[in-house]
Design an enzyme around this catalytic site. Structure first.
Site, short mmCIF file in Angstrom:
data_model
loop_
_atom_site.label_atom_id
_atom_site.label_comp_id
_atom_site.label_asym_id
_atom_site.label_seq_id
_atom_site.Cartn_x
_atom_site.Cartn_y
_atom_site.Cartn_z
N ARG A 68 -23.94 -7.88 -43.03
CA ARG A 68 -24.44 -9.30 -43.54
C ARG A 68 -25.55 -8.99 -43.98
O ARG A 68 -26.39 -7.93 -44.03
CB ARG A 68 -24.70 -10.34 -42.22
N ARG A 76 -31.87 -3.86 -40.22
CA ARG A 76 -31.44 -3.85 -38.70
C ARG A 76 -30.86 -2.53 -38.01
O ARG A 76 -30.43 -1.72 -38.80
CB ARG A 76 -30.70 -5.21 -38.54
N HIS A 132 -9.43 -3.38 -31.08
CA HIS A 132 -9.17 -4.23 -29.80
C HIS A 132 -8.48 -5.48 -30.33
O HIS A 132 -8.95 -6.10 -31.13
CB HIS A 132 -10.42 -4.41 -28.84
N GLY A 158 -17.40 4.90 -28.07
CA GLY A 158 -17.72 5.59 -29.42
C GLY A 158 -18.44 6.72 -29.39
O GLY A 158 -18.03 7.86 -30.19
N GLU A 221 -10.72 -2.72 -17.38
CA GLU A 221 -12.24 -2.69 -17.50
C GLU A 221 -13.01 -3.86 -16.50
O GLU A 221 -13.99 -3.71 -15.83
CB GLU A 221 -12.72 -3.21 -18.99
N GLU A 393 -10.07 6.42 -18.10
CA GLU A 393 -11.31 5.91 -18.64
C GLU A 393 -12.19 6.06 -17.51
O GLU A 393 -13.56 5.90 -17.81
CB GLU A 393 -10.99 4.59 -19.25
#
Length: 492
Positions: A68, A76, A132, A158, A221, A393
């Site tokens: 953006r 940022r 996802h 990641g 999760e 996981e």
């Protein structure tokens, strides 16, 4: 927009839930070649965005980042991450119109806005990617019909995606093509090349569906991966302190205990984790796990039902619209728990001590993995998907707790995972405190299990039950594809 899954008929739902095929390594002989020479623009530069981009660039692909205007102007964190790693950065208007593949790696709650912003800019017959499928399945986002929509979902945070790639390996990955958006029949070729570019083909790739990935990912999760670890951390710490244990020791036993005991899961499943115990402790852990299943079984299946029906996503999206009021309140409450504020322990805890003094924790892991796996399979999700979203996981999430306790876990996981975690743990914590903790015996937590006479037949039957659970059988097969897995535990 309407929940996509709920627009399907029963046959279509079952077909999508049951999409799961372990792909042969020969299917990736071309590796990332299909995408070489094409322009790939990643939207978002968080953990997945940056690390997938690094891997893809190292695999010979043309990668740039669309951010953006305010993120660029204000420099940022996303802008800094991309530029410091030498990537080209530009606005949507500058980069999207020439992109052959746009990969949306922003948080779930931003997906609809991203789609609305980039779709008018995308060229005809280009492709759009997710890691996802929540936006497609739960939100019901409809993508322009000339655009191919694919998913590549690494089954790791990641940072692990990058570290495994640098070792010449990769992480297990799910890939899928949205059946409503494959106009040229190129979706699978795109997904395979993207997965290969991240290194996933070296660890094993499941051809799945957007539906199967979302429903299994949400279930894992919410329950065993995050919710059970949070609930277990809170009640185990409180019990240790109530029994007069040093709060600092209790904090370290819990903080690093999950990571240490689940490292055994990674290498040899529940069987190896249980084999780290004495025979007396193994029998007790098995007994405790059965009690935990009895107490929490209904909650696991309720979460699965709410995920399948769309009730969970509707509830969470209502909280999005309310400024994440519930999410922020639950996050604040977690930060005030005794475990999160436990003092630091400078003493050494040996690897075996984590097992010997953590029988209850081991029982929680066993019960949680098996419950989550069973609930997914009972709902039409194939065993391979259920394994990756439960047992596989778990060591990776436990590793985040070892860094900075529950705070780190909830920072690393998505807001979607964090919200589901709280829904589960807010109910599971008082149940465990009421039904399991008061009935503990000496040696269940904080000290070794006393040696007792062990009957050969009983031990044989328990060992058979452990080894023959379906999660162990499919796990043994799938771990064969991951023989080069590194040791991740850092406890000391």
């Amino acid at each position: 927009m309407a929940n996509y899954f709920n627009t399907l008929n029963l046959r279509q739902k079952l077909d999508q839930l049951g999409r799961c095929r372990f792909m042969d390594r020969e299917e990736f002989a071309d590796e990332a070649n299909f995408l070489k020479g094409k322009k790939i623009v990643i939207v978002g530069c968080g953990a997945q965005g940056l690390n997938q981009g690094l891997n893809m660039r190292d695999s010979g692909l043309d990668i740039s980042y669309a951010l953006r205007p305010e993120a660029i102007a204000e420099k940022r964190a996303s802008f800094q991450r991309a530029t410091e790693n030498g990537f080209k950065v530009g606005t949507y208007e500058e980069l999207i119109p020439t992109a052959d593949l746009v990969v949306n790696l922003t948080p779930d709650k931003q997906h609809s806005k991203v789609v609305a912003d980039v779709m008018p800019l995308m060229k005809k017959d280009s492709a759009f990617g997710y890691s996802h499928g929540f936006n497609i399945v739960e939100v019901g986002e409809e993508i322009r019909k000339d655009i191919t929509v694919v998913m590549v979902a690494p089954k790791c945070p990641g940072t692990e995606v990058r570290e495994e790639y640098k070792r010449g390996f990769g992480v297990p990955t799910l890939i899928a093509v949205h059946p409503e958006n494959d106009p040229k029949g190129e979706g699978m070729a795109i997904a395979k090349a993207w997965a290969a570019a991240t290194g996933g083909h070296k660890a094993g790739v499941l051809e799945s569906s957007f539906v199967a990935e979302v429903k299994s990912d949400l279930m894992g999760e919410q329950t065993i991966l995050c919710g059970m670890l949070q609930a277990g951390s809170i009640v185990c710490y409180d019990k240790l302190v109530a029994d007069g244990k040093d709060p600092a020791y209790a904090g370290k036993l819990i903080q690093y205990g999950w990571e240490t005991i689940t490292e055994a899961l990674k290498q040899g499943g529940i069987t190896l984790m249980m084999d780290r115990l004495s025979n007396s402790a193994k029998l007790r852990a098995f007994e405790l796990a059965e009690q935990i299943k009895e107490s929490l079984g209904f909650l696991y299946y309720k979460h699965m039902d709410d995920i399948i029906s769309g009730h969970f996503s509707a509830t969470m999206m209502a909280d999005w619209a309310n400024g994440d009021k519930d999410l922020f309140a639950w996050r604040e409450a977690t930060g005030k728990t005794a475990f999160e504020n436990a003092p630091k322990y400078d003493g050494k805890i040996s690897e075996q001590e984590y097992f010997d003094n953590g029988v209850l924790m081991i029982a929680m892991v066993k019960a949680g993995v098996e419950l989550a796996f069973d609930a997914m399979v009972a709902s039409g999700i194939y065993e391979e998907s259920a394994y990756y979203e439960s047992l596989h996981e778990l060591p990776l999430i436990a590793n985040t707790i070892a860094r900075k306790r529950l705070y780190e876990m909830n920072v690393v996981i998505s807001d979607t995972a964090e919200y589901g975690n709280y829904l589960f743990s807010n109910v599971a914590t008082p149940i465990l405190a009421k039904e399991i903790i008061p009935n503990l015996q000496k040696g269940d937590l904080g000290e070794p299990t006393p040696a007792v006479e062990v009957d050969n037949i009983t031990l044989r039957d328990v060992n058979d039950a452990i080894r023959n659970h379906p999660v162990e059988l499919i796990g043994q097969e799938l771990r064969g594809y991951m023989t080069d897995m590194k040791r991740i535990a850092v406890a000391g």
